[in-house]
Design a protein around this motif. Structure first.
Motif, PDB file in Angstrom:
ATOM      1  N   GLU A 106       0.937  -1.055   0.080  1.00 40.07           N
ATOM      2  CA  GLU A 106       0.154   0.013   0.047  1.00 40.07           C
ATOM      3  C   GLU A 106       0.760   1.144   0.074  1.00 40.07           C
ATOM      4  OE1 GLU A 106      -2.953  -0.098  -0.655  1.00 40.07           O
ATOM      5  OE2 GLU A 106      -3.736  -1.970  -0.318  1.00 40.07           O
ATOM      6  N   GLU A 107       2.023   1.512   0.974  1.00 43.26           N
ATOM      7  CA  GLU A 107       2.592   2.707   0.776  1.00 43.26           C
ATOM      8  C   GLU A 107       3.967   2.173   1.283  1.00 43.26           C
ATOM      9  OE1 GLU A 107       2.642   6.833   3.111  1.00 43.26           O
ATOM     10  OE2 GLU A 107       0.933   5.681   3.640  1.00 43.26           O
ATOM     11  N   VAL A 108       4.925   2.865   0.670  1.00 39.84           N
ATOM     12  CA  VAL A 108       6.404   2.919   0.932  1.00 39.84           C
ATOM     13  C   VAL A 108       6.807   4.240   1.185  1.00 39.84           C
ATOM     14  CG1 VAL A 108       8.695   2.105   0.053  1.00 39.84           C
ATOM     15  CG2 VAL A 108       6.702   0.649  -0.477  1.00 39.84           C
ATOM     16  N   GLN A 157       9.351   2.805   6.083  1.00 38.58           N
ATOM     17  CA  GLN A 157       7.955   2.673   6.486  1.00 38.58           C
ATOM     18  C   GLN A 157       7.277   1.988   5.375  1.00 38.58           C
ATOM     19  OE1 GLN A 157       7.360   6.708   8.064  1.00 38.58           O
ATOM     20  NE2 GLN A 157       6.683   5.606   9.961  1.00 38.58           N
ATOM     21  N   ILE A 158       6.777   0.975   5.624  1.00 32.35           N
ATOM     22  CA  ILE A 158       5.820   0.030   4.561  1.00 32.35           C
ATOM     23  C   ILE A 158       4.795  -0.225   5.084  1.00 32.35           C
ATOM     24  CG2 ILE A 158       5.804  -2.118   3.322  1.00 32.35           C
ATOM     25  CD1 ILE A 158       9.018  -1.944   3.494  1.00 32.35           C
ATOM     26  N   ASP A 159       3.419  -0.104   4.528  1.00 29.63           N
ATOM     27  CA  ASP A 159       2.287  -0.570   4.767  1.00 29.63           C
ATOM     28  C   ASP A 159       1.685  -1.656   3.832  1.00 29.63           C
ATOM     29  OD1 ASP A 159       2.177   1.118   6.849  1.00 29.63           O
ATOM     30  OD2 ASP A 159       0.848   2.695   6.220  1.00 29.63           O
ATOM     31  N   LEU A 195      -0.398 -10.071  12.754  1.00 30.77           N
ATOM     32  CA  LEU A 195       0.916  -9.994  12.968  1.00 30.77           C
ATOM     33  C   LEU A 195       1.921 -10.839  12.509  1.00 30.77           C
ATOM     34  CD1 LEU A 195       0.263  -8.753  16.813  1.00 30.77           C
ATOM     35  CD2 LEU A 195       0.963  -7.279  14.851  1.00 30.77           C
ATOM     36  N   ASP A 196       1.356 -12.042  12.576  1.00 30.19           N
ATOM     37  CA  ASP A 196       2.419 -13.116  11.789  1.00 30.19           C
ATOM     38  C   ASP A 196       2.697 -12.916  10.307  1.00 30.19           C
ATOM     39  OD1 ASP A 196       2.419 -14.663  14.382  1.00 30.19           O
ATOM     40  OD2 ASP A 196       0.667 -16.097  13.626  1.00 30.19           O
ATOM     41  N   GLU A 201      10.236  -0.614   9.353  1.00 31.47           N
ATOM     42  CA  GLU A 201       8.907  -0.468   9.889  1.00 31.47           C
ATOM     43  C   GLU A 201       7.881  -1.126   9.030  1.00 31.47           C
ATOM     44  OE1 GLU A 201       7.460   3.138  11.911  1.00 31.47           O
ATOM     45  OE2 GLU A 201       9.302   3.282  13.079  1.00 31.47           O
ATOM     46  N   VAL A 202       7.377  -2.206   9.223  1.00 33.13           N
ATOM     47  CA  VAL A 202       6.335  -2.807   8.346  1.00 33.13           C
ATOM     48  C   VAL A 202       5.071  -2.880   9.439  1.00 33.13           C
ATOM     49  CG1 VAL A 202       5.426  -4.727   6.955  1.00 33.13           C
ATOM     50  CG2 VAL A 202       7.911  -4.271   7.145  1.00 33.13           C
ATOM     51  N   GLY A 203       3.986  -2.427   8.800  1.00 35.26           N
ATOM     52  CA  GLY A 203       2.501  -2.478   9.390  1.00 35.26           C
ATOM     53  C   GLY A 203       1.343  -2.403   8.396  1.00 35.26           C
TER      54      GLY A 203
END
Length: 180
Positions: free
Chosen positions: A25-27, A39-41, A50-51, A78-80
């Motif tokens: 979705e976003e980088v 940051q990566i979504d 979470l897994d 950060e990956v979320g």
């Protein structure tokens, strides 16, 4: 050809996300002191747990370490997921928001709050909420070309009909057991 570091990073990560069954979705890469913050979504139909995020984070870290995209400078990864009040930018976002309330600003400047009923590749059918609770909600078809921006809204007090019905069924079963 991709020229910015973010474009090159996206090119590296999109196949990894697709292989993991995720949508990238976003980088975003920002400078945080002497380090860079990556940051990566990611998201998927049905959401991500979470897994899945941890496994994708491991894959991304390995891919970044194996490539020269980040150079020798240290970085924080950060990956979320996009979060509760995610923007609705793509048809898949609208599809995943079915049943959710959205704040929508139209290109003509009008603003409305509506529940997403269904969507397709061209637009969404929404139920427009009455202003200040007066009147009844009305269905309206919005083409994506009409929408300047939209964002999912968090609802703290929604009374979901299915949950209420299920709770009533449980209460009825409990009462029947007590009477027996």
């Amino acid at each position: 050809m991709s020229t910015t570091p973010t474009d090159r990073l996206r090119t590296l990560l999109e196949p990894l996300a697709a292989e993991a069954g995720l949508d990238l979705e976003e980088v975003k890469v920002t400078q945080a002191g002497s380090r860079r913050q990556v940051q990566i979504d990611v998201d998927a139909d049905g959401g991500v747990d979470l897994d899945a995020i941890a496994e994708f984070s491991r894959l991304v870290g390995q891919a970044l370490d194996d490539s020269d995209l980040m150079g020798d400078a240290p970085y924080v990864l950060e990956v979320g997921s996009p979060g509760a009040e995610r923007p609705l930018n793509e048809p898949r976002h609208w599809r995943r928001a079915t049943g959710r309330l959205a704040a929508i600003k139209l290109v003509d400047g009008a603003e409305l709050t509506a529940r997403v009923l269904e969507s397709d590749e061209d637009g969404a059918l929404v139920e427009v909420q009455p202003v200040k609770g007066r009147g009844r909600p009305k269905e309206r078809r919005l083409e994506f070309a009409e929408i300047a921006r939209a964002r999912v809204q968090v609802e703290f007090n929604r009374k979901d009909e299915e949950l209420l019905d299920a709770a009533a069924d449980i209460a009825d079963t409990d009462e029947e057991e007590e009477e027996a």
